[in-house]
Design an enzyme around this catalytic site. Structure first.
Site, short mmCIF file in Angstrom:
data_model
loop_
_atom_site.label_atom_id
_atom_site.label_comp_id
_atom_site.label_asym_id
_atom_site.label_seq_id
_atom_site.Cartn_x
_atom_site.Cartn_y
_atom_site.Cartn_z
N GLU A 92 10.52 18.34 14.80
CA GLU A 92 9.91 17.02 14.60
C GLU A 92 9.67 16.31 15.93
O GLU A 92 8.64 15.65 16.11
CB GLU A 92 10.81 16.17 13.71
N ASP A 93 10.61 16.45 16.87
CA ASP A 93 10.58 15.60 18.07
C ASP A 93 10.34 16.34 19.38
O ASP A 93 10.33 15.71 20.44
CB ASP A 93 11.90 14.82 18.18
#
Length: 763
Positions: free
Chosen positions: A76-77
């Site tokens: 996600e990051d």
């Protein structure tokens, strides 16, 4: 920040066969992927997944879950991809990370409808593997511990979401310590002043009662040791939120609480639990009504323990929890307790023993590689009550309804305490506190709930809305053809019952509207001199934008489709015939069309003859058609009536002489020819409204009510429309058998000396 070797050591304490290489690779990969990223606190971002992994070691979770916790934010990051995770760490960890990534993409801190839909997605994401939920709960716990660095408005929204969803989910999964901490952290944000006040009071109490608490603890320990029971006695204080919740629910002050401090007794066997109860009750007086045996009747999250309260040393009340060490593990770790290691192998992976595929809970499991299919928990987890509850909750997703309904039902299930009832055959049914016999019926089976008409509680016949209590034996009386009332929805305490009632009500309404639509369409075809069949309608269903014949007929019954539009779809030449019939026919709707085509014309509400179409039979609100009565004055058997198709209400029945019908003069397509079809052997009541002008003197209202009651009519409502010195004008809503019944009542009222005038009200 925890070091790499420290994390491995923590796992090794409960799993001697820890895969150090896997954890080391995950640690290094995640640390490099997050690189120089910072959290709101200024700490390295990698400290967050590392702390999440540390929390999960407290739950004694397997290596794959710990690795997934380290990696859960990478996709996600960071620049990491699922393909890369799959290649480096295997399919099992990749699927865990994938499930967590999907959850992280959800914005649960949002409007109600979005939050409800996202909760559905969250539960679907964890349906295949409860470990996804455990990682998410640990993730939320660490975020709550560091919430001070978040902006105030977002901090409050996160705290509300934690209190509404994550804390109850932790409790339902049996992880009580996590629920307590999540609730207390959220409470600290939502009501900081109250939290500070209660914390200060607890601190004062700890100082003043410290000696007494130690004395009670030692007295218990000494007494059990004297009786040759190996027991471990510890004391604990309630958290501020738990205290505040009890003060709110009981409407009492802090000083009135008697169980701020409790004592836990851990023993070796179930038999010792009951021995401890006997010893404690013989030594100190028991407080009546404070004994609960959750060993014989466990909670739905697998919690087992005996609770009792005694008046102990120093004449102070002492609340005791008595359980085995194994029960304590389940109470502490919940569903995660089923992942404990046996012979160095985590229970999650104990399924696969052959190369064949098998169906387990509806899912095909391949076991050719000697491990359970990635993403699926082991047998221990699935046999836990907590996991079964989650499965039942997931099942409701397939039962239709709006996301908001699902959110409401889920919250009902999450927040309720329990009562335990029995079927006549001895089957135990666990229900939320405040549940009724209706909830019990639906807990037995949906069909039982849908056809329930009454209940027997401990052998005595009673209404279905009767509230149940611990130990009640409940028998549900059913009847074929019975359908649940929509009013039940407000009476039930379980999400399952509420969802089933809504579904049954929708199905019943849809069936009624479809029946009405079929009759409307048949009559429209008959008026136009055209044949009708469901097969003909099926052939043109796509032109109407409907999925099925049933959908089209229901839409027609609800006035979402116009009968003339359906008729034109069935017979494209219908419009041409209408044009050829002349402008007057078009202006007069189907009345004019019938005239122009040489068909007999009949005013709605007049009697039918053998060569005229049969009017729709009206029996009342409980018939096969969606029927309501005119809001002003209703309609009664014995008078001529007409039906008006009204969106959302079906057919609204008016007396033919009602002034309200003038508003429909320009909507001839909404008029329906109807007739009464009541059964003289099975009388039903119908609504009517009367106005009575009576003298303003004591006993007048009683006299009027007595006359109505003597005639076996039912008063629904009485209101005073005008109040003067010498008389009152009263408006009375009645239920009567028919027009003759109402006429008799009006005649008796007019002849009463305290009544100046009595007349029926019609809109």
């Amino acid at each position: 920040m925890m070091r790499q070797y420290e994390l491995v050591e923590r796992v090794a304490r409960y799993n001697p066969g820890v895969d150090e290489g896997l954890l080391n690779r995950a640690y290094v990969y995640a640390m490099r992927a997050h690189g120089a990223q910072k959290r709101a606190s200024g700490d390295p971002y990698f400290s967050h997944p590392l702390e999440v992994a540390g929390i999960l070691t407290d739950l004694h979770l397997d290596d794959a879950t710990i690795a997934a916790a380290l990696l859960h934010d990478t996709v996600e990051d960071t620049e990491a991809t699922h393909a890369e995770i799959d290649q480096l760490f295997g399919m099992e960890i990749s699927q865990l990370v994938d499930g967590l990534t999907k959850i992280d993409k959800l914005d649960l801190v949002s409007k109600r409808a979005t939050q409800a839909e996202n909760l559905r997605k969250l539960l679907m994401a964890i349906a295949e593997d409860v470990r996804v939920l455990l990682v998410k709960l640990a993730d939320r716990l660490h975020n709550m511990r560091t919430l001070d660095f978040v902006k105030p408005d977002k901090r409050r929204r996160i705290a509300e979401e934690t209190m509404d969803i994550y804390a109850p989910l932790a409790g339902r999964m049996g992880i009580q310590w996590m629920r307590d901490e999540l609730e207390d952290l959220a409470f600290q944000v939502l009501q900081p002043d109250v939290h500070h006040m209660l914390s200060a009071r607890l601190e004062e109490l700890s100082v003043s009662n410290g000696t007494a608490i130690r004395d009670i603890e030692q007295a218990l320990q000494d007494k059990l040791s004297h009786e040759m029971i190996a027991a471990e006695v510890t004391s604990r204080a309630k958290r501020p939120f738990s205290i505040w919740r009890k003060m709110e629910s009981k409407a009492i002050g802090f000083e009135q609480l008697s169980d701020i401090y409790g004592f836990r007794v851990l023993v070796d066997s179930e038999e010792d639990c009951y021995r401890v109860v006997g010893i404690v009750h013989r030594t100190w007086p028991m407080v009546p009504g404070r004994f609960k045996d959750y060993i014989s009747t466990p909670k739905e999250n697998d919690y087992r323990s005996i609770h009792t309260t005694v008046v102990g040393p120093h004449h102070q009340r002492a609340e005791l929890q008595i359980r085995t060490r194994e029960m304590h593990e389940v109470a502490e770790y919940g569903v995660a307790a089923h992942a404990f290691y046996k012979d160095g192998v985590p229970v999650w992976d104990c399924h696969a023993t052959s190369s064949n595929s098998e169906m387990i809970n509806g899912h095909t499991e391949s076991s050719g590689n000697g491990r359970a299919r990635a993403g699926r928990p082991g047998a221990g987890a699935e046999t836990s009550r907590a996991f079964q509850w989650l499965r039942r909750l997931i099942d409701t997703l397939g039962q239709g309804g709006s996301p908001e309904e699902f959110l409401d039902n889920t919250k009902l299930e999450l927040f309720q305490d329990q009562v335990f009832c029995f079927t006549p055959k001895g089957r135990l049914i666990a229900l939320p506190r405040g549940a009724t016999a209706i909830d019990f019926a639906y807990a037995v089976h949906t069909d039982v709930g849908n056809t329930a008409i009454s209940s027997k509680i401990n052998g005595r016949l009673g209404p279905l809305m009767s509230e149940l209590h611990n130990g009640d034996e409940v028998e549900i009386v059913t009847a074929a053809g019975q359908t649940p009332s929509s009013a039940w929805e407000a009476l039930v305490a379980t999400g399952k019952a509420r969802a089933a009632i809504r579904r049954a009500t929708r199905d019943s309404a849809r069936k009624q509207y479809a029946g009405l639509g079929r009759q409307i369409l048949r009559r429209a075809c008959e008026r136009a001199g055209k044949p009708y069949s469901d097969e003909l309608l099926q052939a043109v269903i796509s032109r109407l934008g409907q999925a099925s014949v049933e959908d089209a007929l229901a839409a027609l019954g609800r006035s979402e489709l116009n009968a003339s539009d359906v008729l034109q779809a069935l017979y494209p030449d219908y419009r041409k015939e209408l044009v050829e019939a002349g402008p007057q026919a078009r202006d007069d709707g189907w009345f004019g069309l019938r005239k122009a085509m040489g068909l007999k014309f009949k005013l709605p509400g007049t009697s039918s003859t053998d060569d005229e179409p049969t009017a729709l039979p009206i029996r009342g609100v409980d018939g096969d058609l969606p029927v309501t009565f005119a809001p002003e004055g209703g309609a009664l058997p014995g008078e001529r009536i007409v039906g008006i198709i009204t969106p959302g209400k079906g057919i609204v029945i008016y007396p033919i002489h009602s002034e309200a019908l003038k508003q429909f003069d320009d909507a001839s397509d909404r008029w329906i020819d109807v007739r009464w079809d009541t059964n003289p052997d099975k009388l039903a009541r119908f609504p009517a409204t009367i106005e009575v002008r009576a003298l303003n003197e004591p006993g007048t209202l009683a006299t009027v009510a007595q006359i109505i009651g003597d005639q076996n009519a039912n008063i629904d409502n009485i209101s005073v429309s005008q109040r003067r010195r010498d008389f009152h004008d009263m408006r009375i809503d009645l239920e009567v058998w028919n027009l003759k019944h109402l006429t008799t009542i009006l005649a008796l009222l007019k002849n009463c000396k305290v009544v100046n005038r009595a007349r029926r009200v019609l809109g």
